[in-house]
Design a protein around this motif. Structure first.
Motif, PDB file in Angstrom:
ATOM      1  N   ALA A 130       0.742  -1.243   0.000  1.00  0.00           N
ATOM      2  CA  ALA A 130       0.000   0.000   0.000  1.00  0.00           C
ATOM      3  C   ALA A 130       0.784   1.313   0.000  1.00  0.00           C
ATOM      4  CB  ALA A 130      -0.973  -0.015   1.170  1.00  0.00           C
ATOM      5  N   PRO A 131       1.733   1.475   0.910  1.00  0.00           N
ATOM      6  CA  PRO A 131       2.331   2.806   0.959  1.00  0.00           C
ATOM      7  C   PRO A 131       3.260   3.007  -0.236  1.00  0.00           C
ATOM      8  CG  PRO A 131       2.729   1.568   2.979  1.00  0.00           C
ATOM      9  CD  PRO A 131       2.302   0.608   1.911  1.00  0.00           C
ATOM     10  N   ASP A 132       2.680   3.059  -1.376  1.00  0.00           N
ATOM     11  CA  ASP A 132       3.472   2.942  -2.589  1.00  0.00           C
ATOM     12  C   ASP A 132       2.710   3.563  -3.736  1.00  0.00           C
ATOM     13  OD1 ASP A 132       4.372   0.059  -4.601  1.00  0.00           O
ATOM     14  OD2 ASP A 132       4.977   2.142  -4.711  1.00  0.00           O
ATOM     15  N   ILE A 133       3.221   4.642  -4.253  1.00  0.00           N
ATOM     16  CA  ILE A 133       2.528   5.222  -5.395  1.00  0.00           C
ATOM     17  C   ILE A 133       3.441   5.203  -6.605  1.00  0.00           C
ATOM     18  CG2 ILE A 133       0.947   6.638  -4.067  1.00  0.00           C
ATOM     19  CD1 ILE A 133       2.869   8.975  -4.655  1.00  0.00           C
ATOM     20  N   HIS A 225       1.310  13.225   0.823  1.00  0.00           N
ATOM     21  CA  HIS A 225       0.576  11.964   0.645  1.00  0.00           C
ATOM     22  C   HIS A 225       1.197  10.891   1.547  1.00  0.00           C
ATOM     23  CE1 HIS A 225      -1.083   8.506  -1.876  1.00  0.00           C
ATOM     24  NE2 HIS A 225      -0.090   7.942  -1.205  1.00  0.00           N
ATOM     25  N   GLU A 226       2.506  10.711   1.419  1.00  0.00           N
ATOM     26  CA  GLU A 226       3.181   9.673   2.212  1.00  0.00           C
ATOM     27  C   GLU A 226       3.033   9.929   3.700  1.00  0.00           C
ATOM     28  OE1 GLU A 226       4.176   6.827   1.265  1.00  0.00           O
ATOM     29  OE2 GLU A 226       3.852   7.298  -0.834  1.00  0.00           O
ATOM     30  N   HIS A 229       0.218   8.368   5.585  1.00  0.00           N
ATOM     31  CA  HIS A 229       0.325   6.956   5.959  1.00  0.00           C
ATOM     32  C   HIS A 229       0.881   6.767   7.380  1.00  0.00           C
ATOM     33  CE1 HIS A 229      -0.957   5.351   2.154  1.00  0.00           C
ATOM     34  NE2 HIS A 229      -0.009   5.968   1.476  1.00  0.00           N
ATOM     35  N   HIS A 241      -4.163   1.776   1.199  1.00  0.00           N
ATOM     36  CA  HIS A 241      -4.917   1.867  -0.053  1.00  0.00           C
ATOM     37  C   HIS A 241      -5.667   0.565  -0.306  1.00  0.00           C
ATOM     38  CE1 HIS A 241      -2.918   5.551  -0.740  1.00  0.00           C
ATOM     39  NE2 HIS A 241      -1.732   5.033  -0.982  1.00  0.00           N
ATOM     40  N   ALA A 263      -4.627   9.264   2.117  1.00  0.00           N
ATOM     41  CA  ALA A 263      -3.419   9.831   1.508  1.00  0.00           C
ATOM     42  C   ALA A 263      -3.700  10.505   0.164  1.00  0.00           C
ATOM     43  CB  ALA A 263      -2.369   8.738   1.350  1.00  0.00           C
TER      44      ALA A 263
HETATM   45 ZN   LIG Z   1       0.081   5.925  -0.606  1.00  0.00          ZN
END
Ligand SMILES: [Zn+2]
Length: 362
Positions: A130-133, A225-226, A229, A241, A263
């Motif tokens: 998830a913590p990954d865009i 955004h980060e 989280h 997410h 986020a």
């Molecule tokens: Zn994220």
């Protein structure tokens, strides 16, 4: 970034290396923004300098009031660079390199640690993804053309916290040049950055100079955004997410939100506000920033499935059905079974943003 961190590897580790001893003779971490942020010594100096410049850029802006943003972020005082920076630094503290090998950097510190909300965790599968865009930006990045994942930024601290909690073990992260950082809360704030963060993502739109205001506000929006989280508690920990549904621009990827204050919303609302404050931005720059903002808002779903596994399988089964693909008997049987289940759908809502645990002083 899917982390390489494996639970088995963690369990088999014994005593963490004393980072201060291991770091003897090595360069210290860099402190930026009057010491609010600590950048690991293996982060390239130019990346650290760009982040410092981005924050200085933010301080040079004249923010207009934005009650919705102030309320969502629960800002202390007026909306301005100082209150935004304070919000950010409550959630981000350490910035580590994309080259950090989490398998060796993370180690148990205290077994049987008393976590808040014991046993209440968000779905761990999504913690990893998830913590990954990076996917969002990778598709826009010229260097990322052929499915090569480019690391942009990830809140690895939230993920490591969740893994530690699952094992009732306080974990520590060795931050090069800063020593062992205790993951007593996602608010400890450990963010990993990579080259994708500094890539010319607007090149195809004729904007390739990454030193322009457009790039600064885009990078800052990613940072905010980060930072989100690092919030949440119990099931909302990390504001994870969910899988985007079939037909979505990011279908099948954990790049959507079922939180209305998550986020993507924070990043988008922040970007909208900072774009409005950017008097130096050209009309074209503002237009591109607005498109990026819209892209984030579009990731906030109205309804979805509660657990990412359900969202993931539902997406895959719908996709297979849509393509009339031969997905194999076993998978077909599974999809048939899934179709018969009463999956719990949830309506997007505001999640509880109060943080879990506390940042500890070293
Ligand atoms: Zn994220």
């Amino acid at each position: 970034m899917k982390t390489q961190l494996s639970l088995l590897a963690l369990m088999s580790l014994t005593i963490p290396a004393l980072a201060s001893a291991a770091d003897a003779g090595r360069p210290a971490a860099t402190k930026i923004d009057s010491g609010r942020y600590i950048v690991a010594s293996d982060v390239p100096a130019e990346q650290s300098q760009i982040l410092q410049k981005d924050l200085a850029f933010m301080y040079a802006l004249n923010f207009r009031d934005d009650a919705a943003l102030s309320q969502m972020m629960e800002l202390d005082g007026n909306l301005n660079a100082a209150s935004l920076d304070s919000w950010l630094s409550d959630r981000v503290q350490y910035i580590i390199s994309e080259n950090t090998d989490l398998d060796s950097a993370v180690a148990p510190v205290t077994q049987g640690y008393a976590f808040e909300n014991p046993g209440v965790l968000p779905p761990l599968e999504s913690i990893e993804g998830a913590p990954d865009i990076s996917v969002q930006n990778a598709s826009n990045t010229p260097t990322a053309g052929h499915g090569k994942a480019v690391m942009v930024m990830a809140n690895v601290g939230a993920m490591i916290y969740g893994m530690g909690k699952e094992q009732n073990t306080l974990l520590g992260v060795n931050v090069p040049g800063a020593g062992t950082v205790l993951m007593s809360s996602p608010r400890t704030g450990v963010i990993q950055i990579g080259e994708g963060m500094f890539a010319p993502i607007f090149q195809r739109k004729g904007m390739s100079d990454t030193s322009t205001p457009l790039y600064s506000l885009s990078r800052l929006a990613t940072l905010f955004h980060e930072a989100r989280h690092s919030d949440g508690n119990g099931e909302s920990t990390g504001f994870l997410h969910t899988i985007c549904p079939l037909g979505h621009d990011y279908e099948g990827i954990a790049a959507c939100d079922l939180s209305l204050n998550g986020a993507y919303t924070v990043g988008a609302m922040f970007e909208r506000t900072i774009t409005a404050a950017c008097d130096k931005c050209s009309a074209a720059e503002k237009e591109l920033a607005k498109l990026e903002t819209l892209d984030s808002f579009n990731r906030v779903l109205k309804t979805g499935y509660k657990f990412d596994d359900a969202a993931d399988y539902t997406y895959k089964c719908n996709k297979a059905a849509q393509m009339a693909a031969n997905i194999g008997d076993e998978a077909m049987a599974f999809c048939k079974w899934l179709g018969q289940q009463k999956l719990e759908t949830v309506t997007a809502s505001n999640w509880d943003a109060a943080p879990e645990g506390q940042r500890l002083k070293k």
